[in-house]
Design an enzyme around this catalytic site. Structure first.
Site, mmCIF file in Angstrom:
data_model
loop_
_atom_site.group_PDB
_atom_site.id
_atom_site.type_symbol
_atom_site.label_atom_id
_atom_site.label_comp_id
_atom_site.label_asym_id
_atom_site.label_seq_id
_atom_site.Cartn_x
_atom_site.Cartn_y
_atom_site.Cartn_z
ATOM 1 N N GLY B 12 41.295 0.730 14.282
ATOM 2 C CA GLY B 12 40.454 0.214 15.404
ATOM 3 C C GLY B 12 39.440 1.247 15.970
ATOM 4 N N CYS B 150 41.971 4.117 31.229
ATOM 5 C CA CYS B 150 41.116 5.033 31.099
ATOM 6 C C CYS B 150 40.429 5.184 32.564
ATOM 7 C CB CYS B 150 39.951 4.474 30.265
ATOM 8 S SG CYS B 150 39.523 2.877 30.443
ATOM 9 N N SER B 180 32.199 0.539 26.363
ATOM 10 C CA SER B 180 33.092 0.875 25.124
ATOM 11 C C SER B 180 34.469 0.871 25.634
ATOM 12 C CB SER B 180 32.976 2.466 24.730
ATOM 13 O OG SER B 180 33.021 3.304 25.853
ATOM 14 N N HIS B 243 33.088 6.556 32.430
ATOM 15 C CA HIS B 243 33.401 5.800 33.620
ATOM 16 C C HIS B 243 32.834 6.609 34.809
ATOM 17 C CE1 HIS B 243 34.960 2.822 31.218
ATOM 18 N NE2 HIS B 243 36.623 3.057 31.415
ATOM 19 N N THR B 326 36.604 7.025 26.323
ATOM 20 C CA THR B 326 37.434 6.876 25.156
ATOM 21 C C THR B 326 37.966 8.044 24.603
ATOM 22 O OG1 THR B 326 35.381 6.981 23.698
ATOM 23 C CG2 THR B 326 36.115 4.903 24.404
#
Lengths: 347, 347, 347, 347
Positions: B12, B150, B180, B243, B326
């Site tokens: 993934g 996150c 993402s 973010h 990420t």
């Protein structure tokens, strides 16, 4: 009845929006357009770099653009819309006011002046009477009315609706603002693609002060600011049009989300040609991902406010709101104020 | 010393990030990769649709992918990283724990369980001792450690730094999150180009609860949540990675912006291979338009937190913060927790 | 051996790229920076609005910026890089040449002059000898060398590789160009979000003429243009960096796609510090969706050319190619030409 | 006269566009909607995940969705529109044809069949008579008509206009296609933000073959393909709607750009309810940066073709063209074919 209107700064981005919005207006007729000296004397179609995706209205295209000075505007103009850069506006608008014109201005100068009505017709139409105070203070026959900043306009209707029933004590608002708010060339593509910018010069202060003036009380002589605490954080994102804002509010009463939604939905509109029937549309829990800028900005010709995501917090509520920043938030805001001036007999 | 590691869910998006981050790691060596049954038995290069813009590390490419089951993973694996979908993880992770493995997991299941440490190494390394409680409760020899979401990771270091000196009482946070975060196919281009979405399923609750657990106190037996009020509003914007979050905080003390910046800047880092020397970098008043996702997300290999726009409000402070969602926010977070487990002697 | 270099127009977007690329260069050392009069006298860190996401190299930050005039540049400078706007360059570059400087210029003026070498080191290094002709014609001791436009550089290596084996007779090329090609403020976000622009002023003519000069033959006295027909259609798209181009070529011989791929892949590189080992990387049929700007623009520090989608047409072949427009296509192109000048003994 | 229509695959992206376009249609009335088994039996408002920014037309919202099978559609339906995935369509459409229905299909199966008319009403309405051949061959009473792919539709009107006057010998076309062409979830945001993709599966072959069929001649018995060489290179870019295409054409005659523009502008439209009065609008040299997707895709309700940048090349001409890919290029194309079927008496 026909109202003869002029546009100061008619070639700019907001000026072009005025022309689009006035096309087909039931009572307003464009009879004067002004711009900078380099444009003066040219027909509008030559003076303006027209960027809308509808053509210039035919009769407007041939109007000769004048200088932005009272001498260049006919005496028979009933109402002027202004979208000049604030530096220019602060010099030029007083000349028109001294010459007796009524000016509905989108420029940011003088919005917070004690004797200048800062108005959203559905929210504080009674502030218009500040014009009497203004005339006394300034000694002019004209009348100056301002609309707030686009990011302020998006939020204040929702605050007003909640304040009425539940008492706003504090609002923490974060904006996700579209690039058109900075003007056609305000944000370069290198700045904003795959990015966001956590700063828009002066914007946070505008939201924090204008909101409290709009919600303030006018006793016929003096305007007092609303005493809520308003804190704003303003961000630019890669969206063309439509400001989305997240709001956390502390309220004197603690309404359920359902009661808050009802207060927002039922907040009265106003009967003006360009006003939507319903001011605020609220998305319920079944559509938690709305409002979205692209899907909702054009509701009611871009003049409606959308809200959603209303839910409880320990201190009050949180929700989102959205409006079209160059329609309801700029040119449409001044236009609506112009319609209010007519309705209330100031013109 | 070499630590033999495995990755559960290695094909993934986060699994691929693990592989990138582990390439060239000083002590961790990848010795096992698992995925769904359809991939089992294939070499990794065939099993994964590799999407990074660096090639698959050569030795990893040839590893045969196993099923995500303890039987398919060798006994000599010291540490497992997990980035399984939470539905799968809640079924599969316990099997590995019962088989005695140590699992550093990015999956969202069990993050709020009372006996599972939810850890950011620089913030609450002492929570690791919850593992003893966990083993008592669950009767397994393994150890499960989780990292937060996150969007939580981006904010909590700044809250921790301010809490230490000034006492956090409340935080209202609005996020501008990159696509993402939803995985490779999570947000379609039709949804997000020229748009923003004011909703990410479950995200607000995660931020509101995980933050208080991270900042909570562990007395050796029980973990108590921090009693601050945390309110979150989460938005998706058209940005690839990083973010950005706007935070309004109420504090017990009222620091000046300068004192707050100092507290953020001087918050101690941790001595782990993948940790940045300085955890939080703060932009001053001379750079009010920072941090920005594209410009700042990769600071210190995407493991640093950036902050800026620190200024006073009537109730406390407002500021922005940013992290790579990420890297620091997902794969890098689990990796750092794995390094902490080694450092603290759990492996 | 150390080569002392200066940068004309060092504060602009390409100037900043020069500084980034020269940081850590094995032989080139920055000893002079020039800019417009308003910047002269300031240290570089004050003069430049630095926009890269890496900091200004420490020693460069303190260099005092001079005026863009030979008097302001020391005699000990061996090589000047120029990235001035072409209007300025056409006035200023001759002054430096008359003063005896060697100038590797990215500016578009004089690229098509008969006695100015327009060079890509891997393609036509022999054209450098035009400098002798130039010195005879112009009566100066300096030497002026130009690199082509970014969109030209992306395509010409592929044309050269195919021309050698199969004879190019015609190329129809359509570009999908990144916004950075227009400079930091060249394309506004209002122009390009959710859009594409089928026009870049002067670009098509540059591609059509520069390509034929680059592929032309120099017999020691005169340069003859290649006689292929080159037709270009240039478009701007919402991508930050990396030009993608679709090419249809008519060839004298009819190679199979496999033979064409082999010719592209095996086209020789050049042994210069900033040159990639392999000039052109070709994606095969198993990766028909490559090259892509975001995934492939940074290959070999942005100095490699990527190609893909090679397939037959009734008249020849079609394929795509891609390069980083501000690295291989601008600052990196001039740098490489500078390295060639050193290698060939002109410095 | 009212024509009773049904939509096969009514819940998909193109199906939703059909419903939007048919709202308020002068003669067509929606009386049947079909979808997959899981939707059958539900009212349309429940079966469809409606994504348009206008609400579902009220009467359509309550229609009960049927299975996509002749048994589930009433005998009184005069015309069926199909926008099924081609795999499904190739199985299901024949059943409706055998049951005697007239089907105007946007699905890509059977477009190149020798006895199936592939039609753009303004270009080749005479191909409709292939229906007779089709009925003979297939032994059914129904009639199947197809419209071409969206990228083909954008270009072919311009080729037809030039072919008539000057004889098209070859066209090299490169497309810049919007993401909506891949369906709502066809292109993820991670794939396309700050990027472009030089491949759309099967698209190039569609353009190369469909174009020649559309421009081919039907002698009443057999259809011969136009013998021009058509070479296509297809790219996806980060634009929501509107395909922009660059075309290089070789012509038998060599018209001036002015003559070519005149041929494009004066190419006759057709008198059908949804057809624009003028098929092709051409931007002149004074607007070299048009057409642009965002500014021009909605011309004439998205049913007009725009062109621009017409200029000479050594072999002929180059120019750009643009159309709205889901209106003129998909649902609108089938609708127009349906109107043609009525006009020509097939219904």
């Amino acid at each position: 009845m026909t109202v003869s209107v002029g546009i100061l700064g008619a070639t700019g981005a907001v000026g072009q929006r005025f022309i689009q919005l006035l096309d087909g207006h039931p009572t307003f007729e464009i009879d004067a357009l002004t711009a900078s000296e380099s444009s003066a004397g040219k027909p509008y179609r030559e003076a303006a770099k027209w960027r809308a995706n509808t053509p210039i209205p035919r009769d407007v295209a041939e109007i000769e653009v004048g200088k932005t000075h009272p001498d260049a505007v006919g005496d028979d103009i009933d109402l002027l819309f202004s979208s000049l850069p604030s530096g220019v506006a602060s010099e030029v608008e007083p000349k028109f006011l001294e010459a007796g014109y009524v000016v509905s201005s989108n420029s940011s100068n003088d919005r917070m002046a004690e004797d200048v009505p800062l108005t959203i017709p559905e929210i504080n139409p009674d502030h218009l009477d500040l014009i009497e105070v203004q005339r006394d203070n300034r000694g002019w026959d004209g009348a100056l009315i301002k609309n707030p900043n686009c990011s302020t306009i998006t939020m204040v209707p929702t605050l007003a609706a909640l304040d009425e029933g539940f008492g706003i004590e504090r609002a923490d608002v974060t904006t996700l603002q579209a690039v058109s708010g900075a003007g056609y060339s305000g944000v370069t593509s290198m700045e904003i693609i795959d990015n966001a910018i956590p700063h828009i010069g002066g914007e946070e202060n505008k939201m924090e002060t204008e909101s409290r003036k709009l919600l303030g009380e006018f006793d016929g002589a003096e305007l007092s600011m609303h005493d809520a605490e308003v804190n704003a954080s303003c961000n630019r994102i890669p969206t063309l049009d439509g400001h989305l804002e997240s709001v956390f509010v502390d309220l004197a009463d603690d309404p359920s989300p359902a009661a808050a939604r009802e207060a927002l939905e039922s907040f009265p509109g106003i009967d003006l040609p360009s006003a939507p029937d319903q001011l605020i549309h609220v998305f319920g829990d079944d559509q938690p991902d709305r409002p979205q800028p692209r899907l909702d900005r054009n509701r009611d010709n871009g003049m409606a406010i959308s809200a959603g995501g209303v839910s409880e917090t320990p201190s009050g509520l949180k929700y989102n709101c959205l409006a079209h920043n160059t329609l309801r938030g700029a040119a449409g805001a001044s236009l609506l104020n112009g319609e209010l001036l007519v309705e209330e007999g100031w013109i």
